[in-house]
Design a protein around this motif. Sequence first.
Motif, PDB file in Angstrom:
ATOM      1  N   ALA A 183       0.934  -1.169  -0.070  1.00  0.00           N
ATOM      2  CA  ALA A 183       0.074   0.161  -0.026  1.00  0.00           C
ATOM      3  C   ALA A 183       1.033   1.259  -0.128  1.00  0.00           C
ATOM      4  CB  ALA A 183      -0.882   0.084   1.165  1.00  0.00           C
ATOM      5  N   ALA A 184       2.022   1.110   0.711  1.00  0.00           N
ATOM      6  CA  ALA A 184       2.663   2.454   0.712  1.00  0.00           C
ATOM      7  C   ALA A 184       3.478   2.531  -0.607  1.00  0.00           C
ATOM      8  CB  ALA A 184       3.734   2.082   1.779  1.00  0.00           C
ATOM      9  N   GLY A 185       3.654   1.549  -1.194  1.00  0.00           N
ATOM     10  CA  GLY A 185       4.477   1.566  -2.485  1.00  0.00           C
ATOM     11  C   GLY A 185       3.362   1.939  -3.768  1.00  0.00           C
ATOM     12  N   VAL A 186       2.150   1.718  -3.487  1.00  0.00           N
ATOM     13  CA  VAL A 186       1.336   2.115  -4.428  1.00  0.00           C
ATOM     14  C   VAL A 186       0.946   3.749  -4.189  1.00  0.00           C
ATOM     15  CG1 VAL A 186      -1.297   2.205  -4.968  1.00  0.00           C
ATOM     16  CG2 VAL A 186      -0.010   0.168  -4.674  1.00  0.00           C
ATOM     17  N   PHE A 187       0.893   4.098  -3.007  1.00  0.00           N
ATOM     18  CA  PHE A 187       0.646   5.658  -2.783  1.00  0.00           C
ATOM     19  C   PHE A 187       1.877   6.316  -2.953  1.00  0.00           C
ATOM     20  CE2 PHE A 187      -2.473   4.236   0.765  1.00  0.00           C
ATOM     21  CZ  PHE A 187      -3.501   4.860   0.226  1.00  0.00           C
ATOM     22  N   TRP A 188       3.043   6.010  -2.911  1.00  0.00           N
ATOM     23  CA  TRP A 188       4.274   6.571  -3.408  1.00  0.00           C
ATOM     24  C   TRP A 188       4.265   6.604  -4.838  1.00  0.00           C
ATOM     25  CZ3 TRP A 188       8.266   4.537  -6.458  1.00  0.00           C
ATOM     26  CH2 TRP A 188       9.188   5.652  -6.572  1.00  0.00           C
ATOM     27  N   TRP A 189       3.740   5.521  -5.652  1.00  0.00           N
ATOM     28  CA  TRP A 189       3.724   5.656  -7.151  1.00  0.00           C
ATOM     29  C   TRP A 189       2.462   6.860  -7.708  1.00  0.00           C
ATOM     30  CZ3 TRP A 189       7.088   3.740 -10.465  1.00  0.00           C
ATOM     31  CH2 TRP A 189       6.482   3.849 -11.933  1.00  0.00           C
ATOM     32  N   GLN A 190       1.502   6.662  -6.746  1.00  0.00           N
ATOM     33  CA  GLN A 190       0.554   7.652  -7.266  1.00  0.00           C
ATOM     34  C   GLN A 190       1.019   8.945  -7.127  1.00  0.00           C
ATOM     35  OE1 GLN A 190      -2.485   6.890  -8.711  1.00  0.00           O
ATOM     36  NE2 GLN A 190      -2.117   4.985  -9.024  1.00  0.00           N
ATOM     37  N   GLY A 191       1.573   9.201  -5.910  1.00  0.00           N
ATOM     38  CA  GLY A 191       2.114  10.557  -5.587  1.00  0.00           C
ATOM     39  C   GLY A 191       3.185  11.316  -6.101  1.00  0.00           C
ATOM     40  N   ARG A 192       3.913  10.481  -6.883  1.00  0.00           N
ATOM     41  CA  ARG A 192       4.981  10.849  -7.503  1.00  0.00           C
ATOM     42  C   ARG A 192       4.753  12.213  -8.372  1.00  0.00           C
ATOM     43  NH1 ARG A 192       8.287   7.727 -11.257  1.00  0.00           N
ATOM     44  NH2 ARG A 192       6.205   7.624 -12.217  1.00  0.00           N
ATOM     45  N   ALA A 193       5.733  13.255  -8.377  1.00  0.00           N
ATOM     46  CA  ALA A 193       5.353  14.311  -9.135  1.00  0.00           C
ATOM     47  C   ALA A 193       5.896  14.117 -10.661  1.00  0.00           C
ATOM     48  CB  ALA A 193       6.174  15.525  -8.491  1.00  0.00           C
ATOM     49  N   GLU A 194       4.697  14.153 -11.451  1.00  0.00           N
ATOM     50  CA  GLU A 194       5.106  14.011 -12.987  1.00  0.00           C
ATOM     51  C   GLU A 194       4.660  15.484 -13.705  1.00  0.00           C
ATOM     52  OE1 GLU A 194       3.508  10.664 -14.853  1.00  0.00           O
ATOM     53  OE2 GLU A 194       3.424   9.373 -12.907  1.00  0.00           O
ATOM     54  N   THR A 195       5.389  15.702 -14.373  1.00  0.00           N
ATOM     55  CA  THR A 195       5.314  16.816 -15.425  1.00  0.00           C
ATOM     56  C   THR A 195       5.048  16.222 -16.961  1.00  0.00           C
ATOM     57  OG1 THR A 195       6.297  18.060 -13.814  1.00  0.00           O
ATOM     58  CG2 THR A 195       5.893  19.103 -15.817  1.00  0.00           C
ATOM     59  N   GLY A 196       4.151  16.318 -17.501  1.00  0.00           N
ATOM     60  CA  GLY A 196       3.669  16.001 -19.020  1.00  0.00           C
ATOM     61  C   GLY A 196       4.244  17.374 -19.871  1.00  0.00           C
TER      62      GLY A 196
END
Length: 155
Positions: free
Chosen positions: A16-29
């Motif tokens: 769950a922590a990995g999923v939240f981390w993956w979802q919360g990464r800062a992405e700039t398109g």
Amino acid sequence: MLRGLLGGLATLMLVAAGVFWWQGRAETGFGAAPVLAVEQASEAVPDDLPSADVDGLMGVAPPEATEVGRETKRFNMLDKDRDNRITRNEMLAARAKDFRKLDKDGNNLLTFEEWAHTTVDKFKFADGNGDLWLSREEFATTRPKQKPKPKCSCK
């Protein structure tokens, strides 16, 4: 049975922590960079700064600050290596510094004299003639200094 249950729970929490981390990464398109036509490039003055059409573009929202609880702050203060575990040495580190301050001769043995150093020092200072006892006059020098009374701020 309990170990298996705790292991499974820990695994789920890590996932769950990995999923939240993956979802919360800062992405700039970014889209394609604007291309200037050859005609516009020849007419452009070299001192002008390039500009782009930014209407409709939206940056990534900044992350929100989370409130850190009192116990979390206290835990983080002791967990020096940030491995989310407090070892015995980490817990006793502050006490070891205080012990070293009290251990005057540095032999890692704390005598009564070293432990009560403030009282011993106060006695040595007050015992002006060095006879190992205090007269009334000598004892009067150990009296705490009077703090001035605050003035009344009545209006």
